[in-house]
Design a protein around this motif. Structure first.
Motif, PDB file in Angstrom:
ATOM      1  N   THR A 205      29.688  40.205  47.632  1.00 54.62           N
ATOM      2  CA  THR A 205      30.225  38.977  48.228  1.00 54.62           C
ATOM      3  C   THR A 205      31.446  39.222  49.105  1.00 54.62           C
ATOM      4  OG1 THR A 205      31.600  38.517  46.281  1.00 54.62           O
ATOM      5  CG2 THR A 205      29.365  37.589  46.304  1.00 54.62           C
TER       6      THR A 205
ATOM      7  N   GLN B  54      34.836  38.167  47.476  1.00 54.91           N
ATOM      8  CA  GLN B  54      34.991  36.803  46.980  1.00 54.91           C
ATOM      9  C   GLN B  54      34.676  36.672  45.491  1.00 54.91           C
ATOM     10  OE1 GLN B  54      36.189  34.109  49.051  1.00 54.91           O
ATOM     11  NE2 GLN B  54      36.698  36.005  50.124  1.00 54.91           N
TER      12      GLN B  54
ATOM     13  N   PRO C 138      29.132  32.619  45.696  1.00 54.35           N
ATOM     14  CA  PRO C 138      29.738  32.993  46.974  1.00 54.35           C
ATOM     15  C   PRO C 138      28.691  33.570  47.919  1.00 54.35           C
ATOM     16  CG  PRO C 138      31.105  33.731  45.137  1.00 54.35           C
ATOM     17  CD  PRO C 138      29.809  33.253  44.549  1.00 54.35           C
TER      18      PRO C 138
ATOM     19  N   GLY D 194      38.946  29.506  47.822  1.00 57.47           N
ATOM     20  CA  GLY D 194      38.153  30.521  48.499  1.00 57.47           C
ATOM     21  C   GLY D 194      37.478  29.993  49.748  1.00 57.47           C
ATOM     22  N   ARG D 195      36.899  30.906  50.498  1.00 53.28           N
ATOM     23  CA  ARG D 195      36.159  30.510  51.683  1.00 53.28           C
ATOM     24  C   ARG D 195      34.957  29.645  51.296  1.00 53.28           C
ATOM     25  NH1 ARG D 195      35.540  36.167  55.098  1.00 53.28           N
ATOM     26  NH2 ARG D 195      37.434  35.972  56.387  1.00 53.28           N
TER      27      ARG D 195
END
Length: 508
Positions: free
Chosen positions: A459, A462, A69, A470-471
């Motif tokens: 992160t 995350q 991440p 997730g992003r």
């Protein structure tokens, strides 16, 4: 990277929605090689490599590189970080005389004002004095900011220029805490267009280290600064901006709430917490402690400083919390941390303590019970270990207690406090894991944490592993962080950085 290659991909807003397949990636701590399917700024799927080959989307070969991440720095002063390279570097000076020599050389080059940064006088044999600077500078104003940002050392010409009286500076020409902060704000008054160029460059440098977001604690009305920067194309970082007491009424009147995105910034700028500074710092010997500092002189504060009394702190925190702005409270000394925990309990809200450097063991459980995040800067332990051994002698087993905080169930969030330490989460991760630098023996290695925990704390929520849903804020790195040495972590090669699925950095 072989095959279709991200380098040269521009960081435009439209790229966030372009579907991308990152093929042949490895995720630390997991077996096998996977493909990451990115679309709409998210990781929509993680599949065994080659299992699916969707047509019509961009495919990029990672050739077995590791993906984690994207990294967040939880505590920065971004404008000051951007200015550091433009100022006289004092970091290596080991005495007041050595600093004076650097100033003398700067004046000899013809500088009409000398602004320096980075001195640490906690272990110097000679003390900063106004006379030492006057002797090498004459009528050239000199302002030197300490590495911890809590003290400024001025010559007589600078005291006159900035209207600082002898009652504040004394014979040493040193300002501390609020007096220092006021002066720093004045010397930081750079034209927006100039400062924004410096900030844009610093943001690109951060992206090169895998950084996708920062929490900004500059002592300014940061919302307008970052809206202006994003509108001008500074779009490589997510920024959560802090609000100080002098701006709290304005923030409440404008309806700002922690976590809300600022309109017109494409989700890049969000409202952060309410920052209040309740004590000083270790290097300035103003962190508020239960035990006195040894060897301080007349006029010094033997236990450090409580810069915001408890009876003022609680109403301020309650006002912010009631308006939806989460407190983020600076506390370094053990007495400051204990009193801030008292305040959180009195208000009945969650939030963070920024720094949390020296703690009583009884307060670890209170951190966890109250749900307070420990926003810590592991590299400070490497910078401060010798100063701590002098001024917190016999207590350093309670300093920078990362492992004990984690074991107590406290959420850790790692940062740099840049420019106090470099804006580079890999430096923070290495310090948290190794508790060492420059070949020295680890300092209190019992307080080291594992790489997975340090990465997860870096992160922005995350976690340590890229997951579907997730992003698509990602860092592509050359080494397995779980197998890397501490030195390799500190210098981790970053091949690419993605923000919402678009590349903000790539090596080629």
């Amino acid at each position: 990277m072989s095959g279709a290659n991200p380098l040269g991909a521009t960081a435009g807003a439209a790229d966030a929605a372009e579907p991308v397949l990152l093929a042949g990636a490895r995720l630390p701590g997991t077996d096998g090689v996977v493909d990451l399917h990115l679309a709409g700024g998210r990781v929509v799927a993680v599949t065994p490599t080659g299992e699916t080959s969707p047509g019509g989307i961009r495919r990029l070969e990672l050739d077995g590189r590791f993906v984690v991440p994207g990294l967040h720095d939880r505590h920065v002063h971004f404008s000051q970080w951007a200015m550091v390279s433009r100022r006289l570097d004092l970091a290596g000076a080991e005495s007041a005389a050595a600093v004076a020599s650097l100033v003398e050389a700067s004046v000899a080059r013809g500088d009409r004002e000398v602004i320096g940064f980075g001195y640490r006088d906690g272990l110097w044999a000679d003390a900063p004095t106004r006379e030492a600077l006057d002797a090498v500078s004459g009528e050239v104003p000199v302002v030197l900011v300490s590495a911890d940002l809590h003290a400024c050392w001025l010559n007589s010409a600078a005291l006159r220029r900035y209207g600082v009286g002898d009652d504040l500076a004394g014979a040493g020409g040193v300002l501390r805490e609020d007096d220092c902060f006021r002066l720093v704000r004045e010397i930081d008054d750079v034209a927006d267009a100039v400062l924004d160029r410096w900030v844009a460059d610093a943001a690109r440098q951060a992206a090169r280290r895998g950084v996708v977001g920062v929490t900004e604690y500059e002592m300014r009305w940061n919302r307008d600064d970052w809206v202006r920067r994003v509108e001008a194309g500074v779009d490589v970082l997510r920024v959560s901006f802090g609000i100080y007491t002098q701006h709290l009424d304005r923030a409440i009147a404008e309806g700002l709430r922690t976590g809300d995105d600022v309109p017109g910034t494409g989700g890049l700028v969000a409202v952060g917490g309410y920052k209040v500074i309740t004590d000083g710092s270790l290097n300035t010997r103003t962190a508020w402690c239960f035990d006195p500092y040894p060897g301080l002189g007349p006029g010094d504060h033997p236990y450090g400083l409580a810069t915001v009394p408890y009876e003022e702190l609680v109403p301020l925190m309650r006002r912010a919390h009631g308006a939806g702005i989460t407190p983020a409270v600076h506390a370094i000394g053990d007495q400051a941390n204990s009193r801030v925990l008292d305040a959180f309990e009195a208000v009945g809200c969650r939030g963070s303590i920024e720094h949390a450097q020296l703690l009583r063991r009884d307060d670890l459980a209170r951190f966890a019970r109250l749900g307070i995040v420990a926003s810590v800067q592991p590299e400070h332990a490497m910078d401060d270990r010798d100063v701590a051994e002098r001024y917190w002698a016999g207590r350093t087993d309670r300093a920078f207690m990362l492992a004990d905080l984690a074991a107590a169930g406290v959420e850790l969030a790692l940062g740099s406090d840049a420019p106090v330490a470099p804006l580079d989460p890999w430096v923070a991760i290495a310090a948290a894991v190794g508790r060492t630098r420059d070949g020295r023996d680890p300092w209190h290695p019992e307080q080291a944490i594992e790489v997975r925990a340090a990465l997860a704390a870096s992160t922005g929520g995350q976690g340590a592993v890229v997951r579907a849903g997730g992003r698509a804020d990602l860092a592509v790195i050359e080494l397995d962080p779980y197998a890397a040495s501490v030195d390799e972590l500190r210098a981790m090669p970053v091949a690419a950085t993605l923000l919402a699925g678009r590349f903000t950095h790539s090596l080629e």
